[in-house]
Scaffold this active site. Structure first.
Site, PDB file in Angstrom:
ATOM      1  CG  HIS A   1      27.738  59.347  43.153  1.00  0.00           C
ATOM      2  ND1 HIS A   1      26.562  59.902  42.689  1.00  0.00           N
ATOM      3  CD2 HIS A   1      27.535  59.072  44.457  1.00  0.00           C
ATOM      4  CE1 HIS A   1      25.682  59.964  43.681  1.00  0.00           C
ATOM      5  NE2 HIS A   1      26.245  59.465  44.760  1.00  0.00           N
TER       6      HIS A   1
ATOM      7  CD  GLU B   1      24.100  57.887  47.396  1.00  0.00           C
ATOM      8  OE1 GLU B   1      24.786  58.846  46.985  1.00  0.00           O
ATOM      9  OE2 GLU B   1      23.958  57.627  48.601  1.00  0.00           O
TER      10      GLU B   1
HETATM   11  C1  XIL Z   1      23.485  64.780  48.030  1.00  0.00           C
HETATM   12  C2  XIL Z   1      22.162  65.355  47.535  1.00  0.00           C
HETATM   13  O1  XIL Z   1      21.922  64.851  46.257  1.00  0.00           O
HETATM   14  C3  XIL Z   1      22.209  66.856  47.521  1.00  0.00           C
HETATM   15  O2  XIL Z   1      20.929  67.391  47.211  1.00  0.00           O
HETATM   16  C4  XIL Z   1      22.662  67.373  48.881  1.00  0.00           C
HETATM   17  O3  XIL Z   1      22.769  68.778  48.850  1.00  0.00           O
HETATM   18  C5  XIL Z   1      23.998  66.756  49.266  1.00  0.00           C
HETATM   19  O4  XIL Z   1      23.874  65.349  49.259  1.00  0.00           O
HETATM   20  N1  XIL Z   1      26.435  60.670  48.709  1.00  0.00           N
HETATM   21  C6  XIL Z   1      25.270  60.471  49.423  1.00  0.00           C
HETATM   22  C7  XIL Z   1      24.102  61.343  49.169  1.00  0.00           C
HETATM   23  O5  XIL Z   1      25.173  59.511  50.204  1.00  0.00           O
HETATM   24  O6  XIL Z   1      23.318  61.543  50.298  1.00  0.00           O
HETATM   25  C8  XIL Z   1      24.524  62.671  48.571  1.00  0.00           C
HETATM   26  O7  XIL Z   1      23.329  63.390  48.220  1.00  0.00           O
HETATM   27  C9  XIL Z   1      25.423  62.464  47.381  1.00  0.00           C
HETATM   28  C10 XIL Z   1      26.664  61.734  47.783  1.00  0.00           C
END
Ligand code: XIL
Length: 351
Positions: free
Chosen positions: A238, A267
């Site tokens: 992220h 992610e």
């Molecule tokens: C996020 C989802 O994208 C959202 O829809 C939810 O409301 C909250 O979680 N780290 C992770 C993910 O491991 O599971 C998270 O996903 C984002 C941050």
């Protein structure tokens, strides 16, 4: 004469192919311009998080998930609060639908996630349990969930976000009640429940070399020396253009390579302060490209997953005030420069 040449050609091809049946060598699918086609043959799977509400309601979204990706991760529907809303009462319906969708489309599934401090049901976090009870609940949850999907999950994010950015263990209901050794236990339980699934640690801000990734490096080394079945290191990815990007991602990924674990970017999104402008959009493409290059430069990096592929359903605007535009496709599913960077980068590598 013509037949003779064909026969000779077949003989040579069969010799090259060994005794494998012809069906084991299907002709390569044509390049339809998708990420999935570009990734094919690169050695790295291309994945996306899937929003089940969007998959159900939006035909263009659904078609794009099938066309662009060979790996899917449930964005929410395998999390504890969704699958076990009441103690011992499971609801697999949405997760099963994703797993079936993936099978129909020839896609692998990354399971996400088994142990986390977030998105747990209230009944679990209300402090009603002794440590021994919590341990039993955790063990049962892992056996039940991993067992339910046995044979259908390629890789599990077993433990998610267990360290702080400074490398100290995160204070969670699990670490508080069970002490640090619960991490080894959950990997052992998950492995018993599905011995073929690849088991990952997963976190954010751990893409470059820093205190957090150092902590994961030490933990991975220690767990593997003790025979604990940890097989992968996941880096969420992220990023935000306003922060700049970590500079030593290749070095970090490679040190985990050398430990003998697989690595994955799990992610990825690259957000920006709204509104977008040309410089931010270009920086975003660089961020997506940087992580993909690092993955392609490491021997054991197995997948590159974006956390949503269109701004239409991205979690970013809802979680980061004033930020957004974090995915490779805009709200109309039109590609941004990041999309082209990903395709071009994949096409550079055949392995
Ligand atoms: C996020 C989802 O994208 C959202 O829809 C939810 O409301 C909250 O979680 N780290 C992770 C993910 O491991 O599971 C998270 O996903 C984002 C941050």
């Amino acid at each position: 004469m013509r037949f003779g040449r064909i026969a000779a050609f077949l003989a040579v091809s069969l010799a090259v192919a060994g005794s494998a049946p012809a069906s084991a060598h299907p002709s390569p699918a044509p390049d339809d311009g998708s990420l999935r086609a570009a990734a094919r043959g690169s050695g790295v799977h291309i994945g996306t998080a899937v929003d089940m509400a969007a998959l159900d309601a939006d035909a263009a979204y659904k078609a794009a998930v099938a066309r662009e990706f060979d790996t899917v991760t449930p964005e929410n529907v395998m999390k504890w609060e969704v699958v076990e809303p009441q103690p011992g009462v499971y609801d697999w319906t949405a997760a099963d639908r994703l797993v079936d969708f993936a099978r129909r489309n020839g896609q692998l599934v990354r399971g996400h996630t088994l142990v986390w401090h977030s998105q747990n049901p209230a009944w679990l976090t209300e402090d009603a349990y002794t440590p021994a009870q919590l341990r039993a609940l955790l063990k049962k949850h892992i056996f039940d969930e991993v067992g339910h999907f046995k044979g259908r999950i390629w890789a599990w994010d077993v433990a998610n976000e267990i360290f702080n950015d400074d490398g100290t263990p995160r204070d969670t209901i699990w670490s508080r009640a069970l002490g640090p050794d619960y991490v080894a236990d959950v990997f052992r339980w998950a492995h018993q429940a599905d011995p073929k699934a690849l088991l990952f640690l997963n976190d954010y801000n751990n893409e470059g070399v820093n205190a957090k990734s150092d902590a994961y490096y030490a933990l991975t080394k220690r767990l593997r020396a003790a025979g604990v079945p940890v097989q992968g290191y996941g880096m969420q990815g992220h990023l935000g253009v306003q922060y700049g990007f970590p500079g030593d991602v290749v070095e970090n990924v490679r040190r985990f390579d050398k430990l003998g674990v697989k690595t994955a970017f799990t992610e990825i999104d690259v957000r920006m302060i709204l509104p977008p402008d040309a410089a931010k959009v270009q920086a975003q493409a660089e961020g997506f490209g940087l992580l993909l290059r690092a993955c392609l430069l490491a021997k054991n990096c197995v997948s590159y997953t974006v956390w949503g592929f269109t701004d239409k359903y991205s979690w970013v605007p809802g979680f980061f005030d004033g930020e957004g535009s974090a995915t490779p496709l805009d709200e109309n599913l039109q590609p941004k420069p990041a999309y082209d960077t990903l395709r071009e980068t994949f096409l550079l590598v055949r392995r």
